[in-house]
Write an enzyme that holds these catalytic residues in place. Structure first.
Site, mmCIF file in Angstrom:
data_model
loop_
_atom_site.group_PDB
_atom_site.id
_atom_site.type_symbol
_atom_site.label_atom_id
_atom_site.label_comp_id
_atom_site.label_asym_id
_atom_site.label_seq_id
_atom_site.Cartn_x
_atom_site.Cartn_y
_atom_site.Cartn_z
ATOM 1 N N TRP A 136 -8.053 10.058 9.689
ATOM 2 C CA TRP A 136 -9.100 9.240 10.336
ATOM 3 C C TRP A 136 -10.496 9.692 9.920
ATOM 4 C CZ3 TRP A 136 -7.282 5.000 12.292
ATOM 5 C CH2 TRP A 136 -5.999 4.976 12.875
ATOM 6 N N LEU A 159 20.008 2.828 4.870
ATOM 7 C CA LEU A 159 18.960 3.852 4.808
ATOM 8 C C LEU A 159 18.049 3.788 6.043
ATOM 9 C CD1 LEU A 159 17.118 5.850 3.074
ATOM 10 C CD2 LEU A 159 15.887 3.782 2.376
ATOM 11 N N ARG A 180 -6.856 10.497 -6.955
ATOM 12 C CA ARG A 180 -7.044 11.073 -8.295
ATOM 13 C C ARG A 180 -6.478 10.156 -9.387
ATOM 14 N NH1 ARG A 180 -4.586 16.601 -6.711
ATOM 15 N NH2 ARG A 180 -4.150 15.352 -4.846
ATOM 16 N N TRP A 181 -5.365 9.522 -9.065
ATOM 17 C CA TRP A 181 -4.778 8.577 -10.023
ATOM 18 C C TRP A 181 -5.810 7.494 -10.360
ATOM 19 C CZ3 TRP A 181 -4.014 3.365 -10.246
ATOM 20 C CH2 TRP A 181 -3.086 2.881 -11.186
ATOM 21 N N ASN A 218 -3.130 9.573 -4.790
ATOM 22 C CA ASN A 218 -3.542 8.179 -5.050
ATOM 23 C C ASN A 218 -4.988 8.123 -5.538
ATOM 24 O OD1 ASN A 218 -1.079 7.469 -4.021
ATOM 25 N ND2 ASN A 218 -1.845 6.635 -2.099
ATOM 26 N N HIS A 225 -4.222 3.530 -3.800
ATOM 27 C CA HIS A 225 -3.370 3.276 -2.634
ATOM 28 C C HIS A 225 -2.503 2.029 -2.868
ATOM 29 C CE1 HIS A 225 -5.333 6.494 -0.652
ATOM 30 N NE2 HIS A 225 -6.469 5.876 -0.395
ATOM 31 N N ASP A 275 1.001 12.207 -2.402
ATOM 32 C CA ASP A 275 -0.377 12.660 -2.628
ATOM 33 C C ASP A 275 -0.849 12.275 -4.032
ATOM 34 O OD1 ASP A 275 -2.766 13.859 -2.077
ATOM 35 O OD2 ASP A 275 -2.034 15.919 -2.250
ATOM 36 N N SER A 331 -1.978 10.547 8.037
ATOM 37 C CA SER A 331 -1.943 11.725 8.914
ATOM 38 C C SER A 331 -2.971 11.586 10.027
ATOM 39 C CB SER A 331 -2.227 12.997 8.099
ATOM 40 O OG SER A 331 -3.610 13.121 7.875
ATOM 41 N N GLU A 381 -5.156 13.499 10.569
ATOM 42 C CA GLU A 381 -6.445 13.964 10.026
ATOM 43 C C GLU A 381 -7.090 12.909 9.113
ATOM 44 O OE1 GLU A 381 -3.607 16.036 9.930
ATOM 45 O OE2 GLU A 381 -4.331 17.043 11.743
ATOM 46 N N ARG A 403 1.297 22.657 -0.574
ATOM 47 C CA ARG A 403 1.218 22.976 0.855
ATOM 48 C C ARG A 403 1.838 21.838 1.659
ATOM 49 N NH1 ARG A 403 -3.962 22.424 -1.171
ATOM 50 N NH2 ARG A 403 -4.752 20.330 -0.809
ATOM 51 N N LEU A 404 2.083 22.125 2.963
ATOM 52 C CA LEU A 404 2.745 21.124 3.804
ATOM 53 C C LEU A 404 1.763 20.253 4.584
ATOM 54 C CD1 LEU A 404 5.908 22.997 5.154
ATOM 55 C CD2 LEU A 404 5.806 21.153 3.474
HETATM 56 C C1 FPP Z 1 -2.664 10.557 -0.473
HETATM 57 O O1 FPP Z 1 -3.469 10.308 -1.594
HETATM 58 C C2 FPP Z 1 -2.127 9.334 0.083
HETATM 59 C C3 FPP Z 1 -2.442 8.826 1.313
HETATM 60 C C4 FPP Z 1 -3.365 9.487 2.240
HETATM 61 C C5 FPP Z 1 -1.882 7.570 1.799
HETATM 62 C C6 FPP Z 1 -0.511 7.192 1.351
HETATM 63 C C7 FPP Z 1 -0.370 5.743 1.612
HETATM 64 C C8 FPP Z 1 0.230 4.836 0.818
HETATM 65 C C9 FPP Z 1 0.960 5.180 -0.413
HETATM 66 C C10 FPP Z 1 0.189 3.372 1.139
HETATM 67 C C11 FPP Z 1 0.706 2.915 2.471
HETATM 68 C C12 FPP Z 1 2.043 3.432 2.886
HETATM 69 C C13 FPP Z 1 3.153 2.693 3.150
HETATM 70 C C14 FPP Z 1 4.373 3.374 3.719
HETATM 71 C C15 FPP Z 1 3.229 1.254 2.907
HETATM 72 P P1 FPP Z 1 -4.988 10.759 -1.546
HETATM 73 O O2 FPP Z 1 -5.812 9.575 -1.216
HETATM 74 O O3 FPP Z 1 -5.176 11.917 -0.615
HETATM 75 O O4 FPP Z 1 -5.195 11.200 -3.039
HETATM 76 P P2 FPP Z 1 -6.178 12.320 -3.576
HETATM 77 O O5 FPP Z 1 -5.714 13.630 -2.985
HETATM 78 O O6 FPP Z 1 -5.974 12.246 -5.041
HETATM 79 O O7 FPP Z 1 -7.559 11.940 -3.154
#
Ligand code: FPP
Length: 245
Positions: A65, A127, A20-21, A18, A33, A16, A61, A63, A190-191
């Site tokens: 979509w 793995l 915000r980063w 991406n 991402h 989680d 997930s 969700e 949270r999960l």
């Molecule tokens: C959550 O950050 C991250 C995701 C919904 C996607 C995770 C996907 C990847 C890291 C890339 C593809 C995966 C693989 C296995 C190659 P967010 O966008 O919800 O961040 P935020 O909560 O800060 O908005």
């Protein structure tokens, strides 16, 4: 502490933060991402190096979509590119890929790639990288319940035979041990519909780092925290609990 003495068999990660980063740096979410995929590669390397048997990553997930179409397309593109670019190397590294999640409503060009990744690597013994894609735990549990109900209706199974073990056999994670450690990055605690059945006795670790910053050091620190915890699985004696598993 030497974490290699108590390495979890199965680590699952909710990647989680991406977005915000990226926002913090004035970049579009897409950039987060993209950097997230690099963190995926590093996490897979570390898991392999340390002898972790299963690494599950929550990639998309059921969700997700509901996100803007451009972001959904971008995430699909990244996943497809990851399989196309990294499959050969993962195969060389003896990684076995498993996909969990619903397979019925996936974009037509994603499913064949995921199936190819599973098929190519199915006999590997290193793995196991479990990619949770189009995954939602309640959906997984409902699908398992429907499969069992259909077998009861067909007279193949008695109602009494529906035990936790029989139920787990119908989940997407059949054959995969429950996670010992679930890590969520970005400070959220949270999960979010991830491995709800399988998380029954998992240690939960919430860390403040955003996923693109998840490094070898972050992973090692998480494993150190796990190694310090005492697990009793509902009993009183941690040693007996570990032996009886
Ligand atoms: C959550 O950050 C991250 C995701 C919904 C996607 C995770 C996907 C990847 C890291 C890339 C593809 C995966 C693989 C296995 C190659 P967010 O966008 O919800 O961040 P935020 O909560 O800060 O908005």
């Amino acid at each position: 502490m030497d974490v290699t003495r108590r390495v979890p068999e199965h680590v699952a990660i909710i990647m989680d933060g991406n977005g915000r980063w990226a926002k913090m740096r004035g970049y579009p979410r897409t950039m987060g991402h993209r950097k997230g995929v690099e963190a995926v590669r590093e996490a897979v390397r570390v898991a392999g190096d340390l002898g972790i048997s299963y690494l599950t990553l929550f990639a998309f997930s059921s969700e997700n979509w509901t996100r803007p179409e451009t972001e959904v397309n971008d995430l699909m593109g990244l996943l497809k590119a990851f399989i196309r670019r990294d499959l050969a190397e993962l195969h060389r590294e003896n990684v076995r890929i498993r996909i969990i999640g619903a397979r019925d409503n996936m974009p037509g060009d994603v499913l064949p790639l995921l199936l190819e990744a599973e098929e190519t690597t199915k006999d590997n013994s290193g793995l196991t990288l479990v990619i949770a894609f189009n995954y939602g735990s309640r959906d997984e549990i409902a699908r398992a319940a429907r499969k069992l109900a259909a077998r009861v209706a067909a007279g193949e199974l008695s109602v009494e035979a529906i035990t936790p073990v029989a139920f787990a056999r119908e989940l997407d994670t059949f054959g995969i041990p429950d996670p010992d450690l679930i890590i969520r990055t970005s400070g959220e605690e949270r999960l979010s519909n991830f491995l709800l059945w399988q998380a029954a006795y998992a240690e939960l670790l919430f860390i403040p780092d955003f996923w693109p910053d998840f490094s070898r050091e972050t992973f090692m620190a998480a494993l150190e925290s796990f190694a310090r915890r005492e697990r009793r699985f509902g009993g009183v004696d941690p040693v007996a609990a570990a032996v009886s598993r």
